[in-house]
Design a protein around this motif. Sequence first.
Motif, PDB file in Angstrom:
ATOM      1  N   CYS A  83     -22.431  -3.174  -9.395  1.00 22.59           N
ATOM      2  CA  CYS A  83     -22.679  -2.006  -8.542  1.00 22.59           C
ATOM      3  C   CYS A  83     -22.477  -2.360  -7.069  1.00 22.59           C
ATOM      4  N   LEU A  84     -23.027  -3.502  -6.659  1.00 23.61           N
ATOM      5  CA  LEU A  84     -22.866  -3.929  -5.272  1.00 23.61           C
ATOM      6  C   LEU A  84     -21.393  -4.118  -4.925  1.00 23.61           C
ATOM      7  N   ARG A  85     -20.658  -4.695  -5.847  1.00 28.25           N
ATOM      8  CA  ARG A  85     -19.228  -4.923  -5.622  1.00 28.25           C
ATOM      9  C   ARG A  85     -18.506  -3.605  -5.399  1.00 28.25           C
ATOM     10  N   GLU A  86     -18.798  -2.607  -6.244  1.00 28.22           N
ATOM     11  CA  GLU A  86     -18.144  -1.305  -6.093  1.00 28.22           C
ATOM     12  C   GLU A  86     -18.500  -0.667  -4.757  1.00 28.22           C
ATOM     13  N   PHE A  87     -19.778  -0.787  -4.363  1.00 27.19           N
ATOM     14  CA  PHE A  87     -20.214  -0.214  -3.088  1.00 27.19           C
ATOM     15  C   PHE A  87     -19.474  -0.866  -1.923  1.00 27.19           C
ATOM     16  N   ARG A  88     -19.311  -2.195  -1.982  1.00 29.11           N
ATOM     17  CA  ARG A  88     -18.618  -2.900  -0.896  1.00 29.11           C
ATOM     18  C   ARG A  88     -17.166  -2.465  -0.804  1.00 29.11           C
ATOM     19  N   VAL A  89     -16.528  -2.332  -1.971  1.00 28.75           N
ATOM     20  CA  VAL A  89     -15.129  -1.912  -1.986  1.00 28.75           C
ATOM     21  C   VAL A  89     -14.988  -0.530  -1.361  1.00 28.75           C
ATOM     22  N   LYS A  90     -15.855   0.406  -1.776  1.00 28.55           N
ATOM     23  CA  LYS A  90     -15.774   1.773  -1.250  1.00 28.55           C
ATOM     24  C   LYS A  90     -16.041   1.810   0.251  1.00 28.55           C
ATOM     25  N   ARG A  91     -17.028   1.010   0.692  1.00 29.62           N
ATOM     26  CA  ARG A  91     -17.370   1.017   2.111  1.00 29.62           C
ATOM     27  C   ARG A  91     -16.221   0.462   2.956  1.00 29.62           C
ATOM     28  N   MET A  92     -15.614  -0.630   2.498  1.00 18.64           N
ATOM     29  CA  MET A  92     -14.518  -1.233   3.262  1.00 18.64           C
ATOM     30  C   MET A  92     -13.283  -0.338   3.299  1.00 18.64           C
ATOM     31  N   LEU A  93     -13.060   0.393   2.201  1.00 24.48           N
ATOM     32  CA  LEU A  93     -11.857   1.207   2.119  1.00 24.48           C
ATOM     33  C   LEU A  93     -12.083   2.633   2.610  1.00 24.48           C
ATOM     34  N   GLN A  94     -13.311   2.935   3.026  1.00 24.30           N
ATOM     35  CA  GLN A  94     -13.665   4.300   3.400  1.00 24.30           C
ATOM     36  C   GLN A  94     -12.748   4.853   4.489  1.00 24.30           C
ATOM     37  N   GLU A  95     -12.463   4.021   5.493  1.00 24.07           N
ATOM     38  CA  GLU A  95     -11.639   4.476   6.599  1.00 24.07           C
ATOM     39  C   GLU A  95     -10.252   3.834   6.574  1.00 24.07           C
ATOM     40  N   GLU A  96      -9.902   3.263   5.430  1.00 23.05           N
ATOM     41  CA  GLU A  96      -8.612   2.604   5.302  1.00 23.05           C
ATOM     42  C   GLU A  96      -7.647   3.451   4.474  1.00 23.05           C
ATOM     43  N   ALA A  97      -6.402   3.255   4.695  1.00 21.86           N
ATOM     44  CA  ALA A  97      -5.363   3.811   3.842  1.00 21.86           C
ATOM     45  C   ALA A  97      -4.510   2.616   3.428  1.00 21.86           C
ATOM     46  N   PRO A  98      -5.046   1.795   2.496  1.00 20.66           N
ATOM     47  CA  PRO A  98      -4.383   0.537   2.150  1.00 20.66           C
ATOM     48  C   PRO A  98      -2.925   0.731   1.740  1.00 20.66           C
ATOM     49  N   ILE A  99      -2.087  -0.153   2.206  1.00 24.22           N
ATOM     50  CA  ILE A  99      -0.689  -0.110   1.815  1.00 24.22           C
ATOM     51  C   ILE A  99      -0.344  -1.399   1.083  1.00 24.22           C
ATOM     52  N   HIS A 100       0.750  -1.354   0.356  1.00 29.25           N
ATOM     53  CA  HIS A 100       1.162  -2.538  -0.388  1.00 29.25           C
ATOM     54  C   HIS A 100       1.784  -3.553   0.560  1.00 29.25           C
ATOM     55  N   ARG A 101       1.634  -4.799   0.189  1.00 30.39           N
ATOM     56  CA  ARG A 101       2.171  -5.901   0.995  1.00 30.39           C
ATOM     57  C   ARG A 101       3.656  -5.708   1.307  1.00 30.39           C
ATOM     58  N   ASP A 102       4.441  -5.199   0.344  1.00 30.55           N
ATOM     59  CA  ASP A 102       5.881  -5.047   0.546  1.00 30.55           C
ATOM     60  C   ASP A 102       6.233  -3.952   1.549  1.00 30.55           C
ATOM     61  N   LYS A 103       5.263  -3.105   1.896  1.00 32.36           N
ATOM     62  CA  LYS A 103       5.502  -1.998   2.822  1.00 32.36           C
ATOM     63  C   LYS A 103       5.103  -2.350   4.257  1.00 32.36           C
ATOM     64  N   VAL A 104       4.669  -3.584   4.485  1.00 32.40           N
ATOM     65  CA  VAL A 104       4.193  -3.982   5.809  1.00 32.40           C
ATOM     66  C   VAL A 104       5.340  -4.018   6.814  1.00 32.40           C
ATOM     67  N   ILE A 105       5.140  -3.319   7.938  1.00 37.55           N
ATOM     68  CA  ILE A 105       6.100  -3.343   9.044  1.00 37.55           C
ATOM     69  C   ILE A 105       5.415  -3.771  10.341  1.00 37.55           C
ATOM     70  N   TRP A 128       3.944 -11.221   7.016  1.00 36.19           N
ATOM     71  CA  TRP A 128       3.485 -11.759   8.303  1.00 36.19           C
ATOM     72  C   TRP A 128       4.628 -11.772   9.317  1.00 36.19           C
ATOM     73  N   ARG A 129       5.809 -12.229   8.869  1.00 35.84           N
ATOM     74  CA  ARG A 129       6.965 -12.275   9.758  1.00 35.84           C
ATOM     75  C   ARG A 129       7.351 -10.875  10.227  1.00 35.84           C
ATOM     76  N   ASN A 130       7.337  -9.929   9.278  1.00 37.11           N
ATOM     77  CA  ASN A 130       7.684  -8.547   9.639  1.00 37.11           C
ATOM     78  C   ASN A 130       6.765  -8.017  10.732  1.00 37.11           C
ATOM     79  N   ALA A 131       5.455  -8.238  10.536  1.00 35.66           N
ATOM     80  CA  ALA A 131       4.475  -7.733  11.492  1.00 35.66           C
ATOM     81  C   ALA A 131       4.614  -8.417  12.844  1.00 35.66           C
ATOM     82  N   ARG A 132       4.862  -9.724  12.801  1.00 39.23           N
ATOM     83  CA  ARG A 132       4.982 -10.475  14.052  1.00 39.23           C
ATOM     84  C   ARG A 132       6.229 -10.045  14.839  1.00 39.23           C
TER      85      ARG A 132
END
Length: 226
Positions: A83-105, A186-190
């Motif tokens: 339960c704690l794990r699920e709560f942490r995941v939801k809290r961290m992602l609450q204001e995030e719009a996670p993208i896949h690593r391959d989509k990093v620019i 990392w290279r893309n972002a840099r």
Amino acid sequence: MGRKPKELPEEDSPLVGLANWLREQRERSGLTYTELAERLDYNKSTLSRAVSGTELPSLAVVERFTMACGGDLKTARRLHWQCLREFRVKRMLQEEAPIHRDKVITPTDLWSALVGTYALSGLSYRSAEDKAKRLHEQGILAQPIGRSSFHNFVKRSTPLTRTIMLAVIAVSDVPQSEWPLWESAWRNARLEFVRAAARDGSPAGEEFLRRQREHLPKIWGLPWNN
């Protein structure tokens, strides 16, 4: 007999699973909620919330409830941790719009991808610190990262360094075979950061480009502040 608890929410979640398991322990013990409350010196509303499937009870309540019913403490703690794990995941992602690593620019993309990866690990900052220390001792990480660094990374209150990136994917159990793909992100972002500095045209941006230009051909891209 006492009043029967409300029906559990119709969803498959760790919180509902914990509540259902606690109800089963109480039924198996033969105790009423009134008797259980007297044994534990809790009021019935506390127990009602513990088995509601809508609120996470404290670990102390879960442990005492389980012991009073003669249940398995190891199982109780495991269910509470889920339960704690699920709560942490939801809290961290609450204001995030996670993208896949391959989509990093951009650096922001990289941050979002990393926070999403870390959130899904379910690790607390203390657990991440302990795991990073073990991985450092095993020679997997060049240097350990403390809990405050993990906290500041998630809150975006500190620069995102390559060292932190490697620590995050390591403690999140990302296979080492995928680390070069994160290096590519990392290279893309840099490089996008450098392009933005060039477009900015500010003295600081021009100075940055002048100092870093000689490092551009390096195999892992530009050297971030490690």
